[in-house]
Design a protein around this motif. Structure first.
Motif, mmCIF file in Angstrom:
data_model
loop_
_atom_site.group_PDB
_atom_site.id
_atom_site.type_symbol
_atom_site.label_atom_id
_atom_site.label_comp_id
_atom_site.label_asym_id
_atom_site.label_seq_id
_atom_site.Cartn_x
_atom_site.Cartn_y
_atom_site.Cartn_z
ATOM 1 N N ALA A 29 -22.025 20.470 -26.930
ATOM 2 C CA ALA A 29 -21.053 19.703 -26.153
ATOM 3 C C ALA A 29 -21.600 19.456 -24.743
ATOM 4 O O ALA A 29 -22.123 20.371 -24.110
ATOM 5 C CB ALA A 29 -19.735 20.462 -26.070
ATOM 6 N N ASP A 30 -21.509 18.231 -24.276
ATOM 7 C CA ASP A 30 -21.802 17.913 -22.881
ATOM 8 C C ASP A 30 -20.465 17.833 -22.148
ATOM 9 O O ASP A 30 -19.686 16.885 -22.318
ATOM 10 C CB ASP A 30 -22.564 16.584 -22.766
ATOM 11 C CG ASP A 30 -24.033 16.723 -23.186
ATOM 12 O OD1 ASP A 30 -24.403 17.791 -23.708
ATOM 13 O OD2 ASP A 30 -24.788 15.757 -23.005
ATOM 14 N N PHE A 31 -20.205 18.902 -21.343
ATOM 15 C CA PHE A 31 -18.913 19.045 -20.676
ATOM 16 C C PHE A 31 -19.022 18.393 -19.294
ATOM 17 O O PHE A 31 -19.216 19.049 -18.287
ATOM 18 C CB PHE A 31 -18.564 20.530 -20.598
ATOM 19 C CG PHE A 31 -17.237 20.864 -19.973
ATOM 20 C CD1 PHE A 31 -16.225 19.918 -19.851
ATOM 21 C CD2 PHE A 31 -16.994 22.152 -19.518
ATOM 22 C CE1 PHE A 31 -15.000 20.228 -19.269
ATOM 23 C CE2 PHE A 31 -15.780 22.488 -18.941
ATOM 24 C CZ PHE A 31 -14.792 21.526 -18.807
ATOM 25 N N ASP A 32 -18.901 17.070 -19.282
ATOM 26 C CA ASP A 32 -19.116 16.294 -18.060
ATOM 27 C C ASP A 32 -17.860 16.171 -17.194
ATOM 28 O O ASP A 32 -17.961 16.001 -15.980
ATOM 29 C CB ASP A 32 -19.590 14.880 -18.424
ATOM 30 C CG ASP A 32 -20.919 14.890 -19.154
ATOM 31 O OD1 ASP A 32 -21.773 15.721 -18.810
ATOM 32 O OD2 ASP A 32 -21.088 14.068 -20.073
ATOM 33 N N ALA A 33 -16.703 16.178 -17.845
ATOM 34 C CA ALA A 33 -15.410 16.095 -17.133
ATOM 35 C C ALA A 33 -15.388 14.951 -16.117
ATOM 36 O O ALA A 33 -15.716 13.819 -16.455
ATOM 37 C CB ALA A 33 -15.054 17.446 -16.517
ATOM 38 N N ALA A 71 -28.254 23.540 -17.995
ATOM 39 C CA ALA A 71 -28.155 22.664 -16.821
ATOM 40 C C ALA A 71 -28.011 21.208 -17.254
ATOM 41 O O ALA A 71 -28.624 20.764 -18.233
ATOM 42 C CB ALA A 71 -29.383 22.835 -15.946
ATOM 43 N N HIS A 72 -27.186 20.475 -16.505
ATOM 44 C CA HIS A 72 -26.946 19.064 -16.852
ATOM 45 C C HIS A 72 -26.667 18.272 -15.575
ATOM 46 O O HIS A 72 -25.753 17.470 -15.512
ATOM 47 C CB HIS A 72 -25.770 19.003 -17.836
ATOM 48 C CG HIS A 72 -25.523 17.654 -18.454
ATOM 49 N ND1 HIS A 72 -26.517 16.858 -18.962
ATOM 50 C CD2 HIS A 72 -24.366 16.957 -18.664
ATOM 51 C CE1 HIS A 72 -25.995 15.742 -19.452
ATOM 52 N NE2 HIS A 72 -24.692 15.766 -19.269
ATOM 53 N N GLY A 73 -27.476 18.576 -14.536
ATOM 54 C CA GLY A 73 -27.325 17.870 -13.273
ATOM 55 C C GLY A 73 -26.301 18.520 -12.364
ATOM 56 O O GLY A 73 -25.591 19.445 -12.761
ATOM 57 N N TYR A 92 -24.034 16.445 -10.283
ATOM 58 C CA TYR A 92 -22.809 15.627 -10.338
ATOM 59 C C TYR A 92 -22.998 14.457 -11.296
ATOM 60 O O TYR A 92 -22.445 13.393 -11.093
ATOM 61 C CB TYR A 92 -22.431 15.146 -8.926
ATOM 62 C CG TYR A 92 -23.537 14.404 -8.184
ATOM 63 C CD1 TYR A 92 -23.681 13.027 -8.309
ATOM 64 C CD2 TYR A 92 -24.453 15.089 -7.386
ATOM 65 C CE1 TYR A 92 -24.707 12.349 -7.660
ATOM 66 C CE2 TYR A 92 -25.480 14.425 -6.733
ATOM 67 C CZ TYR A 92 -25.595 13.053 -6.872
ATOM 68 O OH TYR A 92 -26.614 12.395 -6.239
ATOM 69 N N HIS A 93 -23.791 14.714 -12.388
ATOM 70 C CA HIS A 93 -24.136 13.659 -13.343
ATOM 71 C C HIS A 93 -24.840 12.517 -12.613
ATOM 72 O O HIS A 93 -24.582 11.330 -12.851
ATOM 73 C CB HIS A 93 -22.907 13.159 -14.113
ATOM 74 C CG HIS A 93 -23.170 12.957 -15.581
ATOM 75 N ND1 HIS A 93 -23.582 11.759 -16.099
ATOM 76 C CD2 HIS A 93 -23.096 13.805 -16.629
ATOM 77 C CE1 HIS A 93 -23.730 11.868 -17.413
ATOM 78 N NE2 HIS A 93 -23.462 13.109 -17.760
ATOM 79 N N GLU A 94 -25.770 12.925 -11.741
ATOM 80 C CA GLU A 94 -26.525 11.970 -10.934
ATOM 81 C C GLU A 94 -27.407 11.064 -11.811
ATOM 82 O O GLU A 94 -27.790 11.437 -12.898
ATOM 83 C CB GLU A 94 -27.416 12.714 -9.918
ATOM 84 C CG GLU A 94 -28.387 13.731 -10.515
ATOM 85 C CD GLU A 94 -27.760 15.127 -10.645
ATOM 86 O OE1 GLU A 94 -26.530 15.241 -10.652
ATOM 87 O OE2 GLU A 94 -28.530 16.105 -10.757
ATOM 88 N N VAL A 114 -21.516 16.021 -28.545
ATOM 89 C CA VAL A 114 -20.137 15.547 -28.404
ATOM 90 C C VAL A 114 -19.660 15.832 -26.982
ATOM 91 O O VAL A 114 -20.181 16.709 -26.294
ATOM 92 C CB VAL A 114 -19.186 16.207 -29.426
ATOM 93 C CG1 VAL A 114 -19.587 15.839 -30.843
ATOM 94 C CG2 VAL A 114 -19.114 17.711 -29.251
ATOM 95 N N HIS A 115 -18.688 15.053 -26.548
ATOM 96 C CA HIS A 115 -18.094 15.218 -25.220
ATOM 97 C C HIS A 115 -16.634 15.626 -25.410
ATOM 98 O O HIS A 115 -15.901 14.938 -26.139
ATOM 99 C CB HIS A 115 -18.173 13.906 -24.439
ATOM 100 C CG HIS A 115 -19.584 13.470 -24.159
ATOM 101 N ND1 HIS A 115 -20.414 12.967 -25.136
ATOM 102 C CD2 HIS A 115 -20.316 13.502 -23.009
ATOM 103 C CE1 HIS A 115 -21.601 12.690 -24.586
ATOM 104 N NE2 HIS A 115 -21.566 13.011 -23.313
ATOM 105 N N PRO A 116 -16.192 16.708 -24.778
ATOM 106 C CA PRO A 116 -14.809 17.153 -24.974
ATOM 107 C C PRO A 116 -13.780 16.039 -24.735
ATOM 108 O O PRO A 116 -12.786 15.942 -25.447
ATOM 109 C CB PRO A 116 -14.655 18.298 -23.968
ATOM 110 C CG PRO A 116 -16.038 18.839 -23.798
ATOM 111 C CD PRO A 116 -16.960 17.653 -23.935
HETATM 112 ZN ZN LIG Z 1 -23.411 14.164 -19.587
#
Ligand SMILES: [Zn+2]
Length: 279
Positions: free
Chosen positions: A17-21, A90-92, A94-96, A238-240
């Protein structure tokens, strides 16, 4: 095959899961209005517990790629993810938009997100997934410099882990040249194995696609990998905030059940999969 899977295992599977919110909308799309941010809030408040329950039901531990902004904005949900035995990568910050950063700013943000993980998750991340799955010319070298073990952002293979090579020269007439393979292990992603572009309502390209189409695509990819690439790796993202919508979640439940029903499927974290790499 570059992965030495545990005895009896045929295919490594990451249902991550990519928890980007909020920060997916802020960083990638440049939007911070209440309507868009509420979609990220839905992912945190409804999506995360819904996914955690499903993963617990099937005894699946997986990898959650989480920007620092989400660690700070939704700490309760991030704590629940860790408590249930999942990995956080790690996934950035601030989703830069990584390709738009100069090398100094990219280095600063990588150092910042490692410090954030040490402070807020309690450990240094083993792996990195770039926001929106693209690099700058400097990214691969920076990930090596910061000691990451694996990356999961590139698409140079489909069901085989590999060592990515930098593209050293780009020349339209003379052809491009590669450098030496990186010590990093690449666990390749695919836009075809991602819920977001297929199912979301995006500002510039509303998809709102059919879950039947998505299920058929994911099933074909899985069947191909399971049948034809023994010892390979299948990485789904998947994204929540996307997959937890009712129609999408019911499709995902069917897909998880389908995958888990196959003998020799090793459902685990990206770090555990990367640890079996011996190429
Ligand atoms: Zn993402």
């Amino acid at each position: 095959m570059p992965l030495a899977l545990p005895e009896g295992k045929r295919l490594a599977v990451s249902l991550g899961a990519d928890f980007d919110a909020h920060c997916l909308w802020m960083g990638t799309f440049g939007i911070s209005t209440p309507g868009y941010l509420s979609r990220g809030e839905f992912g945190a408040e409804v999506g995360v517990p819904r996914l955690l329950n499903l993963f617990a039901e099937y005894d699946i531990r997986t990898t959650w790629c989480v920007p620092s902004h989400t660690l700070r904005t939704f700490p309760r949900q991030c704590a629940a993810i860790v408590e249930q035995g999942h990995e956080i990568a790690a996934h950035g910050c601030y989703h830069e938009q990584v390709p738009k950063l100069d090398a100094d700013e990219e280095r600063r943000l990588l150092a910042l997100q490692i410090a954030d993980h040490e402070q807020l998750v309690g450990r240094r991340p083993n792996g990195y997934r770039s926001p929106a799955w693209d690099f700058s010319d400097a990214t691969l070298g920076l990930l090596e410099e910061f000691g990451f073990l694996w990356d999961s952002s590139l698409m140079g293979r489909d069901f085989d882990a590999y060592r990515p090579r930098p593209i050293v020269t780009i020349d339209r007439e003379l052809g491009n040249t590669f450098g030496d393979p990186s010590p990093l292990i690449e666990l390749p992603v695919s836009w075809f194995l991602d819920d977001f572009p297929a199912l979301e309502n995006l500002p510039r390209s509303p998809a709102m696609g059919s879950t039947d189409t998505v299920f058929a695509r994911w099933k074909d990819h899985f069947d191909f990998a399971y049948g034809r690439v023994p010892g390979g790796v299948f990485v789904l993202t998947v994204h929540p905030q996307t997959i937890a919508r009712a129609h999408a979640f019911m499709m995902f439940e069917r897909f998880v059940d389908y995958v888990a029903g196959h003998d020799g499927v090793w459902l685990t974290t990206l770090s555990e999969i990367a640890a079996t790499y011996h190429g």
